[in-house]
Design a protein around this motif. Structure first.
Motif, short mmCIF file in Angstrom:
data_model
loop_
_atom_site.label_atom_id
_atom_site.label_comp_id
_atom_site.label_asym_id
_atom_site.label_seq_id
_atom_site.Cartn_x
_atom_site.Cartn_y
_atom_site.Cartn_z
N HIS A 167 -15.85 -21.60 5.75
CA HIS A 167 -15.16 -20.87 4.68
C HIS A 167 -15.10 -19.38 5.00
N ALA A 168 -16.20 -18.83 5.52
CA ALA A 168 -16.23 -17.40 5.85
C ALA A 168 -15.24 -17.09 6.96
N THR A 169 -15.11 -17.99 7.96
CA THR A 169 -14.14 -17.79 9.03
C THR A 169 -12.72 -17.82 8.48
N ALA A 170 -12.46 -18.76 7.58
CA ALA A 170 -11.13 -18.84 6.98
C ALA A 170 -10.82 -17.59 6.15
N MET A 171 -11.82 -17.07 5.46
CA MET A 171 -11.62 -15.85 4.67
C MET A 171 -11.36 -14.66 5.58
N GLY A 172 -12.01 -14.61 6.73
CA GLY A 172 -11.76 -13.54 7.68
C GLY A 172 -10.34 -13.58 8.22
N ILE A 173 -9.84 -14.78 8.51
CA ILE A 173 -8.46 -14.92 8.98
C ILE A 173 -7.49 -14.52 7.88
N ALA A 174 -7.79 -14.92 6.64
CA ALA A 174 -6.93 -14.54 5.52
C ALA A 174 -6.93 -13.03 5.30
N ALA A 175 -8.09 -12.39 5.51
CA ALA A 175 -8.20 -10.95 5.33
C ALA A 175 -7.40 -10.20 6.39
N SER A 176 -7.22 -10.82 7.56
CA SER A 176 -6.44 -10.15 8.61
C SER A 176 -4.96 -10.09 8.27
N GLY A 177 -4.54 -10.79 7.23
CA GLY A 177 -3.15 -10.74 6.80
C GLY A 177 -2.90 -9.77 5.66
N ILE A 178 -3.93 -9.08 5.20
CA ILE A 178 -3.80 -8.12 4.10
C ILE A 178 -3.89 -6.73 4.70
N SER A 179 -2.78 -6.00 4.65
CA SER A 179 -2.70 -4.72 5.36
C SER A 179 -3.70 -3.69 4.84
N SER A 180 -3.97 -3.68 3.54
CA SER A 180 -4.91 -2.69 3.01
C SER A 180 -6.32 -2.91 3.55
N LEU A 181 -6.72 -4.17 3.71
CA LEU A 181 -8.04 -4.46 4.26
C LEU A 181 -8.11 -4.11 5.74
N VAL A 182 -7.02 -4.38 6.47
CA VAL A 182 -6.99 -4.08 7.91
C VAL A 182 -7.05 -2.57 8.13
N GLU A 183 -6.28 -1.82 7.33
CA GLU A 183 -6.31 -0.35 7.44
C GLU A 183 -7.65 0.20 7.01
N GLY A 184 -8.29 -0.44 6.05
CA GLY A 184 -9.61 -0.01 5.59
C GLY A 184 -10.67 -0.12 6.67
N ARG A 185 -10.44 -1.00 7.64
CA ARG A 185 -11.36 -1.15 8.76
C ARG A 185 -11.09 -0.13 9.86
N GLY A 186 -10.06 0.69 9.72
CA GLY A 186 -9.80 1.74 10.69
C GLY A 186 -8.68 1.44 11.67
N HIS A 187 -8.00 0.30 11.53
CA HIS A 187 -6.90 -0.03 12.43
C HIS A 187 -5.64 0.72 12.02
N ARG A 188 -4.91 1.20 12.99
CA ARG A 188 -3.66 1.92 12.72
C ARG A 188 -2.50 0.95 12.83
N ILE A 189 -1.96 0.55 11.69
CA ILE A 189 -0.90 -0.46 11.69
C ILE A 189 0.36 0.04 10.98
N GLU A 190 0.50 1.35 10.86
CA GLU A 190 1.66 1.89 10.15
C GLU A 190 2.97 1.55 10.88
N GLN A 191 2.91 1.45 12.20
CA GLN A 191 4.11 1.22 13.01
C GLN A 191 4.57 -0.24 12.94
N LEU A 192 3.71 -1.16 12.52
CA LEU A 192 4.07 -2.57 12.49
C LEU A 192 4.98 -2.87 11.32
N LYS A 193 5.89 -3.84 11.52
CA LYS A 193 6.80 -4.22 10.45
C LYS A 193 6.06 -4.98 9.35
N ARG A 194 5.22 -5.91 9.76
CA ARG A 194 4.38 -6.65 8.80
C ARG A 194 3.26 -7.34 9.55
N ILE A 195 2.23 -7.67 8.82
CA ILE A 195 1.18 -8.51 9.38
C ILE A 195 0.99 -9.67 8.43
N PRO A 196 0.63 -10.84 8.83
CA PRO A 196 0.45 -11.28 10.20
C PRO A 196 1.79 -11.52 10.87
#
Length: 148
Positions: free
Chosen positions: A119-148
């Motif tokens: 379940h924790a692994t699945a939640m981590g994969i789901a969190a990688s699709g939420i841009s606010s959480l990804v940016e909160g971790r310090g990743h620069r994704i402004e240039q991307l059209k969308r994630i995932p």
């Protein structure tokens, strides 16, 4: 209803086609569960540590007993040095042992249920699709059209 996402060519501009977003990206995210699993799984990498059972007890020392108006701690033998007649071996003395020494007979590892880990692994994969959480971790994704 499943969400459709566009697949791009290697140049990043031409759309090759669309695919359905996998259901794993719709997993609800529970932070306390992820923290619990991460904390328990991380404990399995620890290496046991302890002080030597003889640490602080390697002095040639013995107690002077009662009747000298001094504490009954063991004292260094000998004369002609500042260290002689100083307290040794006790936890309150310089060079003595620890009060409650660490030992390797401790519960270092934790068992975590497999379903919880999945379940924790699945939640981590789901969190990688939420841009606010990804940016909160310090990743620069402004240039991307969308994630995932």
């Amino acid at each position: 209803m499943r969400q459709h996402i566009e697949c791009y060519e290697l140049d990043g501009t031409t759309v090759k086609g669309t695919i359905d977003l996998p259901d794993i990206f719709n997993t609800p995210i529970r932070k306390e569960l992820i923290d619990f699993v991460f904390k328990n799984v991380r404990k399995n990498r620890r290496q046991p540590y302890a002080v030597s059972p003889l640490a602080g007890k390697k002095h040639s020392a013995e107690s002077w007993g009662t009747g000298r108006a001094m504490a009954r701690v063991p004292r260094i033998k000998g004369s002609g040095t500042r260290r002689s007649s100083q307290g040794a071996c006790a936890n309150s003395c310089r060079g003595g042992h620890m009060a409650h020494p660490t030992n390797v007979r401790r519960r270092w590892n934790r068992k975590t249920p497999l379903a919880l880990r999945r379940h924790a692994t699945a939640m981590g994969i789901a969190a990688s699709g939420i841009s606010s959480l990804v940016e909160g971790r310090g990743h620069r994704i402004e240039q991307l059209k969308r994630i995932p």
